[in-house]
Scaffold this active site. Structure first.
Site, PDB file in Angstrom:
ATOM      1  N   HIS A  61       0.808  -1.220   0.000  1.00  0.00           N
ATOM      2  CA  HIS A  61       0.000   0.000   0.000  1.00  0.00           C
ATOM      3  C   HIS A  61       0.841   1.271   0.000  1.00  0.00           C
ATOM      4  CE1 HIS A  61      -3.319  -2.763   1.632  1.00  0.00           C
ATOM      5  NE2 HIS A  61      -3.656  -2.404   0.410  1.00  0.00           N
ATOM      6  N   GLU A 105     -15.072   1.092  -6.182  1.00  0.00           N
ATOM      7  CA  GLU A 105     -14.951  -0.330  -5.854  1.00  0.00           C
ATOM      8  C   GLU A 105     -16.193  -1.055  -6.367  1.00  0.00           C
ATOM      9  OE1 GLU A 105     -14.476  -3.992  -4.837  1.00  0.00           O
ATOM     10  OE2 GLU A 105     -12.804  -2.663  -4.317  1.00  0.00           O
ATOM     11  N   ASP A 155      -5.804  -0.465  -7.827  1.00  0.00           N
ATOM     12  CA  ASP A 155      -5.492  -1.541  -6.883  1.00  0.00           C
ATOM     13  C   ASP A 155      -6.454  -2.682  -7.166  1.00  0.00           C
ATOM     14  OD1 ASP A 155      -4.778  -3.147  -4.778  1.00  0.00           O
ATOM     15  OD2 ASP A 155      -5.754  -1.932  -3.244  1.00  0.00           O
ATOM     16  N   SER A 156      -6.198  -3.393  -8.248  1.00  0.00           N
ATOM     17  CA  SER A 156      -7.125  -4.418  -8.715  1.00  0.00           C
ATOM     18  C   SER A 156      -6.690  -5.803  -8.261  1.00  0.00           C
ATOM     19  CB  SER A 156      -7.194  -4.390 -10.242  1.00  0.00           C
ATOM     20  OG  SER A 156      -5.949  -4.808 -10.773  1.00  0.00           O
TER      21      SER A 156
END
Length: 286
Positions: A61, A105, A155-156
């Protein structure tokens, strides 16, 4: 007590002891499991693939967030695609200069479950007043939005199931359109030793689209196969080459405390091994 076996690769994988099953559910989009492991803390898996653990999530992250944000230096508007566990959001929110954070998301259940069972990932960031949380398909969002962003972070999951479209040529083109002048796109791109074809494919799709494109790496123990690769595309060819002293100044001025990222790691992360450079058609790291 039983084991959780990851199924990402045929003939090669990893095993986690499941000390306690915290939650398991079939969401609208995928099978979600959250469990405790003595070594790695709380662990989340989607469709048989480990996504994140409490023990080492900070590496992933921090690197997917702080590299583009400190390279940009003046990012006000940030778009996060995916990232339902809240880890990227937590790190973006540390940048006080960021004024707006849009997070898209596809699976609301992932956000809800991670708030409950992985609260340390988001650390309260879902309550940040700068956040606009959108439950939607990331591809559809970037294809239709009229907003512009200084940094886009994808961020998949891996390019199977719901995450597949986030590695498509259309996706990269739509992200490029959504970037402001000097904007930067970074994306999760797998471990090159095990997923070199994915790196090659991404390289072919961003080459010619961005003023500057490359990859950078970080070693995250949870993601088996060695270093994790992140794709980089910028509308400003100079953003990847910000001097280390400037990065140090920006990092110090931010007051942000990290456990992995620093200016030297930032610079070094862009140095790629020869087999990766060959695969993406580059002869050097420039």
């Amino acid at each position: 007590m039983k084991d959780y076996l990851e199924t990402l690769y045929d003939g090669y994988g990893q095993r986690f002891r499941m000390d306690e099953l915290l939650h398991e559910v079939r969401t609208e989009h995928q099978q979600l499991v959250i469990f405790k492991n003595a070594r790695m803390g709380r662990v989340m898996a989607l469709d048989g693939v480990i996504q994140t653990t409490e023990a080492d999530e900070f590496i992933y992250h921090e690197m997917l967030t702080h590299v583009p944000l400190f390279a940009h230096g003046q990012a006000k508007r940030v778009l996060i695609i995916g990232g339902g566990d809240g880890g990227i959001l937590r790190e973006v929110a540390k940048h006080k200069s960021v004024e707006h954070i849009t997070m898209v998301e596809i699976d609301a259940a992932v956000v809800d479950m991670c708030k409950t069972y992985l609260p340390n990932h988001s650390n309260g960031a879902f309550d940040d007043s700068r956040l606009n949380l959108v439950i939607d398909d990331g591809m559809r969002f970037v294809a239709n939005t009229t907003d512009r962003f200084d940094v886009i972070i994808s961020d998949s999951t891996d390019p199977i199931g719901p995450g597949e479209v986030l590695f498509s040529e259309n996706f990269y083109q739509a992200c490029h359109r959504c970037l402001s002048e000097g904007g930067i796109l970074v994306t999760q791109n797998g471990t090159p030793f095990m997923q070199l074809d994915e790196v090659k494919t991404t390289a072919s799709r961003v080459n010619g689209l961005f003023a500057d494109w490359h990859f950078y790496q970080a070693a995250v123990p949870t993601y088996i196969g060695g270093a994790m690769t992140f794709a980089w595309g910028s509308r400003d060819a100079g953003k990847r080459f910000v001097p280390v002293d400037t990065l140090r100044e920006r990092f110090a001025a931010s007051g942000i405390v990290t456990r992995y990222y620093n200016a030297d790691i930032h610079i070094g992360a862009f140095a790629l091994p020869q087999y990766v450079l060959g695969a993406i058609g580059k002869t050097s790291n420039a």
